[in-house]
Design a protein around this motif. Structure first.
Motif, mmCIF file in Angstrom:
data_model
loop_
_atom_site.group_PDB
_atom_site.id
_atom_site.type_symbol
_atom_site.label_atom_id
_atom_site.label_comp_id
_atom_site.label_asym_id
_atom_site.label_seq_id
_atom_site.Cartn_x
_atom_site.Cartn_y
_atom_site.Cartn_z
ATOM 1 N N SER A 13 19.017 -33.842 44.999
ATOM 2 C CA SER A 13 19.703 -33.568 43.717
ATOM 3 C C SER A 13 18.851 -33.993 42.538
ATOM 4 C CB SER A 13 21.053 -34.293 43.683
ATOM 5 O OG SER A 13 20.845 -35.688 43.670
ATOM 6 N N SER A 14 17.873 -34.869 42.757
ATOM 7 C CA SER A 14 17.060 -35.357 41.634
ATOM 8 C C SER A 14 15.767 -35.988 42.167
ATOM 9 C CB SER A 14 17.841 -36.423 40.845
ATOM 10 O OG SER A 14 18.093 -37.532 41.679
ATOM 11 N N TYR A 153 17.545 -54.272 49.173
ATOM 12 C CA TYR A 153 16.735 -53.041 49.147
ATOM 13 C C TYR A 153 15.421 -53.253 49.922
ATOM 14 C CZ TYR A 153 14.024 -49.113 47.314
ATOM 15 O OH TYR A 153 13.249 -47.982 47.201
ATOM 16 N N THR A 188 12.505 -41.872 37.907
ATOM 17 C CA THR A 188 13.590 -41.020 38.403
ATOM 18 C C THR A 188 14.896 -41.661 37.933
ATOM 19 O OG1 THR A 188 13.837 -42.296 40.422
ATOM 20 C CG2 THR A 188 12.260 -40.479 40.507
HETATM 21 N N1 LIG Z 1 12.003 -44.425 41.859
HETATM 22 C C1 LIG Z 1 11.268 -45.390 42.372
HETATM 23 O O1 LIG Z 1 10.686 -46.195 41.627
HETATM 24 C C2 LIG Z 1 11.087 -45.495 43.868
HETATM 25 C C3 LIG Z 1 10.078 -46.345 44.346
HETATM 26 C C4 LIG Z 1 9.884 -46.463 45.717
HETATM 27 C C5 LIG Z 1 10.681 -45.761 46.598
HETATM 28 N N2 LIG Z 1 11.662 -44.927 46.124
HETATM 29 C C6 LIG Z 1 12.472 -44.215 47.117
HETATM 30 O O2 LIG Z 1 12.396 -42.834 46.857
HETATM 31 C C7 LIG Z 1 13.555 -42.179 47.373
HETATM 32 C C8 LIG Z 1 14.097 -41.221 46.327
HETATM 33 O O3 LIG Z 1 14.514 -41.949 45.193
HETATM 34 P P1 LIG Z 1 14.293 -41.423 43.687
HETATM 35 O O4 LIG Z 1 13.414 -42.390 43.001
HETATM 36 O O5 LIG Z 1 13.955 -39.998 43.679
HETATM 37 O O6 LIG Z 1 15.750 -41.697 43.068
HETATM 38 P P2 LIG Z 1 16.945 -40.702 42.691
HETATM 39 O O7 LIG Z 1 16.505 -39.753 41.636
HETATM 40 O O8 LIG Z 1 18.099 -41.604 42.408
HETATM 41 O O9 LIG Z 1 17.199 -39.873 44.039
HETATM 42 C C9 LIG Z 1 17.857 -40.418 45.149
HETATM 43 C C10 LIG Z 1 18.451 -39.287 45.942
HETATM 44 O O10 LIG Z 1 19.071 -39.824 47.118
HETATM 45 C C11 LIG Z 1 20.365 -39.250 47.207
HETATM 46 N N3 LIG Z 1 21.296 -40.008 48.036
HETATM 47 C C12 LIG Z 1 21.776 -41.265 47.871
HETATM 48 N N4 LIG Z 1 22.644 -41.552 48.855
HETATM 49 C C13 LIG Z 1 22.724 -40.456 49.662
HETATM 50 C C14 LIG Z 1 23.458 -40.113 50.819
HETATM 51 N N5 LIG Z 1 24.326 -40.959 51.382
HETATM 52 N N6 LIG Z 1 23.239 -38.888 51.392
HETATM 53 C C15 LIG Z 1 22.388 -38.003 50.842
HETATM 54 N N7 LIG Z 1 21.698 -38.252 49.709
HETATM 55 C C16 LIG Z 1 21.878 -39.457 49.132
HETATM 56 C C17 LIG Z 1 20.821 -39.126 45.764
HETATM 57 O O11 LIG Z 1 21.970 -38.271 45.687
HETATM 58 P P3 LIG Z 1 23.075 -38.420 44.505
HETATM 59 O O12 LIG Z 1 22.503 -37.688 43.317
HETATM 60 O O13 LIG Z 1 24.282 -37.754 45.066
HETATM 61 O O14 LIG Z 1 23.256 -39.880 44.248
HETATM 62 C C18 LIG Z 1 19.549 -38.532 45.163
HETATM 63 O O15 LIG Z 1 19.460 -37.165 45.453
HETATM 64 C C19 LIG Z 1 14.516 -43.291 47.788
HETATM 65 O O16 LIG Z 1 14.459 -43.477 49.185
HETATM 66 C C20 LIG Z 1 13.969 -44.522 47.074
HETATM 67 O O17 LIG Z 1 14.289 -45.710 47.763
HETATM 68 C C21 LIG Z 1 11.882 -44.785 44.780
#
Ligand SMILES: NC(=O)c1ccc[n+]([C@@H]2O[C@H](COP(=O)([O-])OP(=O)(O)OC[C@H]3O[C@@H](n4cnc5c(N)ncnc54)[C@H](OP(=O)(O)O)[C@@H]3O)[C@@H](O)[C@H]2O)c1
Length: 278
Positions: A13-14, A153, A188
């Motif tokens: 979704s994002s 986390y 994000t």
């Molecule tokens: N951003 C950072 O700095 C960072 C750094 C290291 C690792 N990561 C990792 O990167 C990955 C993606 O995160 P992002 O940064 O892109 O953040 P984000 O924009 O918040 O995206 C997270 C995604 O996960 C989805 N999600 C959460 N719970 C879920 C569930 N039960 N079933 C299916 N989808 C679910 C969210 O859906 P909804 O829209 O419905 O909530 C959203 O689509 C995560 O695993 C995060 O831990 C992020």
């Protein structure tokens, strides 16, 4: 990329999931971009329509057995195979360890760890019978080092690292490759979607002042983060890598921090992290 490749990505979704589904589709993959709430599909829908990308958006909530089973069945019925799985869905719970309840920590693991297990175990029988496949697990720099107020986390991502390292040699014999992507700070909606431990919101929490300082530091750091497209490009390169590795770092910040971790004592390393976030 070979246009017969079929990809399944969670959490589209994002952020990183959305960018990765676009990058994989642009490279020619038949892409199944999944999300738990289809009402959040408008941005991706507009990109795929504009560029006429081979993306199908389907519902998948990683914490629901039925949703996972139904989504995988749907993909197999339509495309007959799954070549690439990107386990991306995730979120963060912040709070000092003492303020976190066991239920809150379980909630964190339910998505970031058991959610990834649920989808991977659903896909593996198909990859095994194909004798090929790539499983990409989105970990984090916090899968390699812990930081204050992120114990739930970081431990969920350390678990993803241990799981992936252990499954990797088991799956090699079936032609299946596993990959860990370790992003640094990425711009994000991750921070906005993060949950704060209930007790940390309480003015009587002994960690309240500490939490406030950490939150200010995190807001500053996130502004310097990389765009999600940067991580998507690293994921695509990792999948196509002729010299495959288990781990791929995604961000100069995480590269520098891990380089320092190798050189410093644990005490000096944590002092360095404290200075960075204040
Ligand atoms: N951003 C950072 O700095 C960072 C750094 C290291 C690792 N990561 C990792 O990167 C990955 C993606 O995160 P992002 O940064 O892109 O953040 P984000 O924009 O918040 O995206 C997270 C995604 O996960 C989805 N999600 C959460 N719970 C879920 C569930 N039960 N079933 C299916 N989808 C679910 C969210 O859906 P909804 O829209 O419905 O909530 C959203 O689509 C995560 O695993 C995060 O831990 C992020």
């Amino acid at each position: 990329m070979d246009d017969k490749k079929v990809a399944l990505i969670t959490g589209c979704s994002s952020g990183i999931g959305l960018s990765t589904s676009v990058a994989l589709a642009r490279s020619g993959c038949t892409t199944y971009a999944t999300m738990r709430d289809l009402s959040k599909s408008k941005l991706l829908q507009s990109i795929l329509e504009k560029e006429k990308l081979p993306i199908s958006i389907i519902q998948l909530d990683v914490i629901e057995d039925k949703s996972v089973t139904r989504a995988i069945k749907d993909i197999i019925e339509k495309s007959g195979r799954i070549d690439i799985l990107v386990n991306n869905a995730g979120f963060g719970i912040t709070g000092a360890f003492e303020d976190l309840t066991v239920d809150e920590i379980k909630q964190q693991f339910e998505t970031n760890f058991f959610g990834l297990i649920r989808v991977t175990q659903g896909v593996l029988p198909y990859m095994r019978s194909q004798h090929s496949g790539v499983i990409v697990n989105i970990s984090s720099g916090l899968g390699r080092f812990g930081v204050a107020t992120n114990s739930a986390y970081a431990s969920s991502k350390f678990a993803v690292e241990g799981l992936t390292e252990s499954m990797s040699p088991e799956l090699k014999q079936f032609g299946i490759r596993t990959v860990l992507i370790e992003p640094g700070i990425i711009r994000t909606k991750f921070i906005q979607s993060s949950k704060l431990a209930r007790k940390s919101k309480d003015i009587t929490s002994p960690y309240r002042k500490y939490m406030e300082n950490m939150e200010k530091g995190m807001k500053k750091l996130i502004e310097c983060g990389q765009a999600p497209e940067y991580v998507a490009d690293i994921i695509l390169s990792a999948i196509q890598d002729n010299n495959p590795k288990l781990r791929y770092l995604a961000g100069q910040d995480v590269e520098q921090i891990l380089e320092a971790k190798e050189k410093l004592s644990d005490e000096d390393f944590h002092n360095m992290l404290k200075k960075m976030s204040s």
